[in-house]
Design an enzyme around this catalytic site. Structure first.
Site, PDB file in Angstrom:
ATOM      1  N   ASN A  17       0.870  -1.176   0.000  1.00 25.41           N
ATOM      2  CA  ASN A  17       0.000   0.000   0.000  1.00 25.41           C
ATOM      3  C   ASN A  17       0.908   1.227   0.000  1.00 25.41           C
ATOM      4  OD1 ASN A  17      -1.797   2.051   0.472  1.00 25.41           O
ATOM      5  ND2 ASN A  17      -2.394   1.368   2.529  1.00 25.41           N
ATOM      6  N   LYS A  19       0.042   4.223  -0.209  1.00 26.02           N
ATOM      7  CA  LYS A  19      -0.618   5.377   0.418  1.00 26.02           C
ATOM      8  C   LYS A  19      -0.423   6.615  -0.459  1.00 26.02           C
ATOM      9  CE  LYS A  19      -0.116   3.115   4.844  1.00 26.02           C
ATOM     10  NZ  LYS A  19       0.003   3.213   6.289  1.00 26.02           N
ATOM     11  N   HIS A 103      -9.422   1.249   4.950  1.00 22.76           N
ATOM     12  CA  HIS A 103      -8.162   1.389   5.675  1.00 22.76           C
ATOM     13  C   HIS A 103      -8.369   2.298   6.892  1.00 22.76           C
ATOM     14  CE1 HIS A 103      -4.032   2.440   6.619  1.00 22.76           C
ATOM     15  NE2 HIS A 103      -3.676   1.374   5.935  1.00 22.76           N
ATOM     16  N   GLU A 105      -6.721   4.636   8.021  1.00 20.14           N
ATOM     17  CA  GLU A 105      -6.473   6.062   7.759  1.00 20.14           C
ATOM     18  C   GLU A 105      -7.702   6.709   7.133  1.00 20.14           C
ATOM     19  OE1 GLU A 105      -2.863   5.395   5.614  1.00 20.14           O
ATOM     20  OE2 GLU A 105      -1.880   4.823   7.480  1.00 20.14           O
ATOM     21  N   GLU A 175      -5.160  -4.999  10.483  1.00 21.00           N
ATOM     22  CA  GLU A 175      -4.149  -3.963  10.674  1.00 21.00           C
ATOM     23  C   GLU A 175      -4.405  -3.235  11.988  1.00 21.00           C
ATOM     24  OE1 GLU A 175      -2.230  -2.787   6.654  1.00 21.00           O
ATOM     25  OE2 GLU A 175      -3.836  -1.398   7.105  1.00 21.00           O
ATOM     26  N   GLY A 181       2.736   2.202  10.817  1.00 20.63           N
ATOM     27  CA  GLY A 181       3.687   3.297  10.681  1.00 20.63           C
ATOM     28  C   GLY A 181       4.413   3.638  11.967  1.00 20.63           C
ATOM     29  N   SER A 221       3.653  -2.263  10.122  1.00 19.21           N
ATOM     30  CA  SER A 221       5.116  -2.300  10.295  1.00 19.21           C
ATOM     31  C   SER A 221       5.741  -3.638   9.875  1.00 19.21           C
ATOM     32  CB  SER A 221       5.498  -1.939  11.735  1.00 19.21           C
ATOM     33  OG  SER A 221       5.058  -0.631  12.045  1.00 19.21           O
TER      34      SER A 221
HETATM   35  P1  13P Z   1       3.191   0.309   7.657  1.00 21.22           P
HETATM   36  O1  13P Z   1       3.704  -0.964   7.045  1.00 21.22           O
HETATM   37  O2  13P Z   1       3.935   1.527   7.190  1.00 21.22           O
HETATM   38  O3  13P Z   1       3.076   0.215   9.133  1.00 21.22           O
HETATM   39  O4  13P Z   1       1.687   0.500   7.097  1.00 21.22           O
HETATM   40  C1  13P Z   1       0.804  -0.541   7.186  1.00 21.22           C
HETATM   41  C2  13P Z   1      -0.414  -0.183   6.432  1.00 21.22           C
HETATM   42  O5  13P Z   1      -1.161   0.665   6.829  1.00 21.22           O
HETATM   43  C3  13P Z   1      -0.674  -0.901   5.175  1.00 21.22           C
HETATM   44  O6  13P Z   1      -1.947  -0.651   4.697  1.00 21.22           O
END
Ligand code: 13P
Length: 262
Positions: A17, A19, A103, A105, A175, A181, A221
């Site tokens: 992803n 983002k 997601h 976010e 997740e 992150g 992560s």
């Molecule tokens: P990270 O791998 O940067 O923690 O992000 C995970 C994520 O949100 C994937 O959709």
């Protein structure tokens, strides 16, 4: 929960992803670097979820390669007055095969609710796009110990009115918000516990055969150092990778994971 990774529909899936990262030129650089490094493995699916602006060039560049392309969002209507949104027909025309839905976010910053997650997932399925439905608890719920309840609710509401045959085609990504992150990855056991729990919820909603067919990913992560241990877990069918998917060496190593069974 049954260990049944041999079910054909449960081919391991590693999805990146990106983002809100990568302009068109940056996307092309990453894709070109990646194609040389990713093994042409027949036993796993590889997906990159590029930003909307790069989907056209990325799908063109990856045509005929062993990496498929996903979107990061999908609207429930085919067209209309929904400024800023992207519809299933727009994605299918490009050859996009997957779409991330719900997601954390988007739930956190853009008002995504369980109802809109469900509507987006159904639109994706209707168009033949595989939804990658994200669920996950906050740090507060994890610390309170009520994380399984949160996950149960999110999964049930995301799957509302999705019939058995379509449910089997879904991908669910666990997740935990506290691991995204942050560099604070869930332990293999924590990931397995919740992925098994999700399979249990699906068994109750549908049946064991359907639940066994669904791919359940872990995200948060994920790093080259952690992927092999994660993939050993019986209910973890893959990973949804954020930060490490932006570096071709790291993502290639994650994609090229090795397990004792492999
Ligand atoms: P990270 O791998 O940067 O923690 O992000 C995970 C994520 O949100 C994937 O959709």
């Amino acid at each position: 929960m049954a260990k049944n990774k041999t079910v054909e529909s449960r081919r391991p899936l590693i999805a990146g992803n990106w983002k809100m990262n990568n302009t068109i030129s940056e996307s092309m650089r990453l894709v070109n670097n990646l194609t040389g490094k990713v093994k042409a493995a027949k036993d796993r699916d590889i997906v990159v979820c590029a930003p909307a602006t790069a989907l056209a060039v990325v799908t063109t560049a990856l045509k005929g390669k062993n990496i498929q392309v996903g979107a990061q969002n999908i609207h429930w209507e085919k067209s209309g007055a929904y400024t800023g949104e992207i519809s299933a027909p727009m994605l299918t025309e490009l050859g996009v095969k997957y779409a991330i839905v719900g997601h954390s976010e988007r739930r956190q910053y853009f008002g995504e609710t369980c109802a809109t997650v469900n509507a987006r997932a159904r639109a994706a399925l209707f168009a033949g796009i595989t939804p990658i439905i994200c669920v996950g608890e906050s740090l507060e719920k994890r610390e309170k110990g009520s994380y399984k309840l949160v996950i149960t609710g999110q999964v049930k509401r995301a799957m509302a009115d999705i019939k058995k045959s379509d449910a089997a085609k879904c991908v669910i990504a666990y997740e935990p918000v506290w691991a995204i992150g942050t560099g604070k990855t869930a332990t293999f056991e924590q990931a397995e516990e919740v992925c098994a729990h999700i399979r249990g919820v699906l068994t109750k909603l549908y049946d064991a055969k359907t639940a066994d067919a669904v791919r359940i990913l872990y995200g948060g992560s994920v790093k080259p150092e952690t992927i092999d241990g994660l993939m050993v877990k019986p209910n973890v069918d893959g990973a949804l990778v954020g930060g490490a998917a932006l570096k071709s060496d790291d993502f290639a190593r994650i994609v090229n994971f090795v397990t004792p069974e492999a």
